[in-house]
Scaffold this motif. Structure first.
Motif, PDB file in Angstrom:
ATOM      1  N   LEU A   1     -36.915  38.277 -82.946  1.00  0.00           N
ATOM      2  CA  LEU A   1     -37.662  37.509 -83.939  1.00  0.00           C
ATOM      3  C   LEU A   1     -38.669  38.371 -84.697  1.00  0.00           C
ATOM      4  O   LEU A   1     -38.987  38.095 -85.846  1.00  0.00           O
ATOM      5  CB  LEU A   1     -38.383  36.340 -83.255  1.00  0.00           C
ATOM      6  N   ARG A   2     -39.188  39.437 -84.042  1.00  0.00           N
ATOM      7  CA  ARG A   2     -40.133  40.351 -84.687  1.00  0.00           C
ATOM      8  C   ARG A   2     -39.425  41.641 -85.108  1.00  0.00           C
ATOM      9  O   ARG A   2     -39.943  42.732 -84.899  1.00  0.00           O
ATOM     10  CB  ARG A   2     -41.283  40.676 -83.729  1.00  0.00           C
ATOM     11  N   HIS A   3     -38.272  41.528 -85.712  1.00  0.00           N
ATOM     12  CA  HIS A   3     -37.481  42.712 -86.058  1.00  0.00           C
ATOM     13  C   HIS A   3     -38.164  43.575 -87.101  1.00  0.00           C
ATOM     14  O   HIS A   3     -37.920  44.772 -87.178  1.00  0.00           O
ATOM     15  CB  HIS A   3     -36.098  42.276 -86.567  1.00  0.00           C
ATOM     16  N   TRP A   4     -39.033  42.974 -87.939  1.00  0.00           N
ATOM     17  CA  TRP A   4     -39.649  43.761 -89.008  1.00  0.00           C
ATOM     18  C   TRP A   4     -40.629  44.800 -88.469  1.00  0.00           C
ATOM     19  O   TRP A   4     -40.866  45.816 -89.096  1.00  0.00           O
ATOM     20  CB  TRP A   4     -40.353  42.832 -89.987  1.00  0.00           C
ATOM     21  N   THR A   5     -41.247  44.542 -87.308  1.00  0.00           N
ATOM     22  CA  THR A   5     -42.197  45.514 -86.759  1.00  0.00           C
ATOM     23  C   THR A   5     -41.507  46.804 -86.385  1.00  0.00           C
ATOM     24  O   THR A   5     -42.025  47.897 -86.603  1.00  0.00           O
ATOM     25  CB  THR A   5     -42.890  44.905 -85.538  1.00  0.00           C
ATOM     26  N   THR A   6     -40.303  46.713 -85.856  1.00  0.00           N
ATOM     27  CA  THR A   6     -39.550  47.922 -85.492  1.00  0.00           C
ATOM     28  C   THR A   6     -39.169  48.699 -86.743  1.00  0.00           C
ATOM     29  O   THR A   6     -39.242  49.932 -86.778  1.00  0.00           O
ATOM     30  CB  THR A   6     -38.300  47.533 -84.711  1.00  0.00           C
TER      31      THR A   6
END
Length: 266
Positions: free
Chosen positions: A177-182
């Protein structure tokens, strides 16, 4: 035709009667089982209360016999409830239930012996039998407690394993769900390294720094420029004669003013 209709109606009537009788029998049996369970529970409660009262209110062999019976009944009942509840979800406990059934036979036999000794008038004989009876009670209750604790440990282990699996799946899902941080972390590092190299790299011939570095240094040092202008103003004021006069507007320049054009000679 009329005979056929009468026959069909008779069959339907008999079917409804048979269904009603079957439902009535089932309801009666269920009610009887409920009444039996209620009576058994009430009887066990009365017996446990009586044994607890004897163990606390009497002394001697009568109190010892009541304590043994109460300990035996409490341990066996708790183990039976735990195994039956666990066997509903864990089929491996059915073998444990079979072993407990065999242990229950020894427990019932011991309980009957203790009951007979309660009615024994010879207290000296009962006192002589107490060590053996105590040992039998401890062996049975120890086996029952071991089965109960093993069943509970097994259930707790399954619950912990399921919780660990669930936590791992939730961690994976939150990461997805937090793919943008990676993605940001992956692109920020090369851009930062490229920017740092560009700012610190020398010019094409090694004499001057890059324009980016010069612009950055100029943007980051407004205070030093102000200090230099202030020092130049102080040196000019020191060379000119001291007087309380207004500044010459022709020599005062502001960033928003246009450059004055020179006057024509003619």
């Amino acid at each position: 035709m009329e005979a056929a209709i009468v026959t069909i109606l008779a069959l339907l009537f008999l079917s409804f009667v048979a269904l009603g009788v079957y439902a009535t029998v089932k309801v009666v049996k269920a009610a009887k089982r409920g009444v039996d369970r209620t009576l058994d529970q009430a009887r066990r409660t009365v017996e446990d209360t009586t044994l607890r009262a004897k163990s606390l209110g009497q002394v001697g062999v009568a109190a010892e016999l009541a304590k043994l019976r109460l300990s035996l009944r409490t341990s066996m009942r708790a183990t039976q409830d735990a195994l039956q509840a666990g066997a509903v979800e864990d089929a491996s406990l059915r073998e444990s239930l079979d072993l407990f059934g065999r242990l229950s036979a020894h427990g019932r036999e011991l309980d009957e012996d203790l009951k007979r000794l309660e009615r024994e008038p010879d207290k000296a004989y009962v006192a002589g039998q107490l060590p053996a009876l105590t040992e039998r009670t401890e062996r049975i209750t120890s086996s029952a407690d071991a089965l109960r604790r093993a069943a509970r440990d097994r259930a707790q282990r399954f619950a912990d394993d399921d919780l660990d699996t669930l936590s791992a799946q939730i961690d994976v899902e939150t990461g997805a769900l937090r793919h943008w941080t990676t993605a940001e972390q992956g692109t920020a590092a090369p851009e930062a390294a490229q920017t740092a190299w560009y700012e610190t790299a020398p010019g094409p011939h090694g004499e001057q720094p890059s324009p980016r570095r010069q612009q950055t240094s100029q943007e980051q040092s407004p205070a030093s420029d102000g200090q230099q202008r202030a020092s130049r103003g102080q040196s000019q004021a020191a060379e000119e004669p001291q007087a309380i006069t207004a500044p010459d507007p022709r020599t005062t320049a502001y960033p928003w003013e246009k450059t004055a054009r020179p006057e024509s000679a003619g």
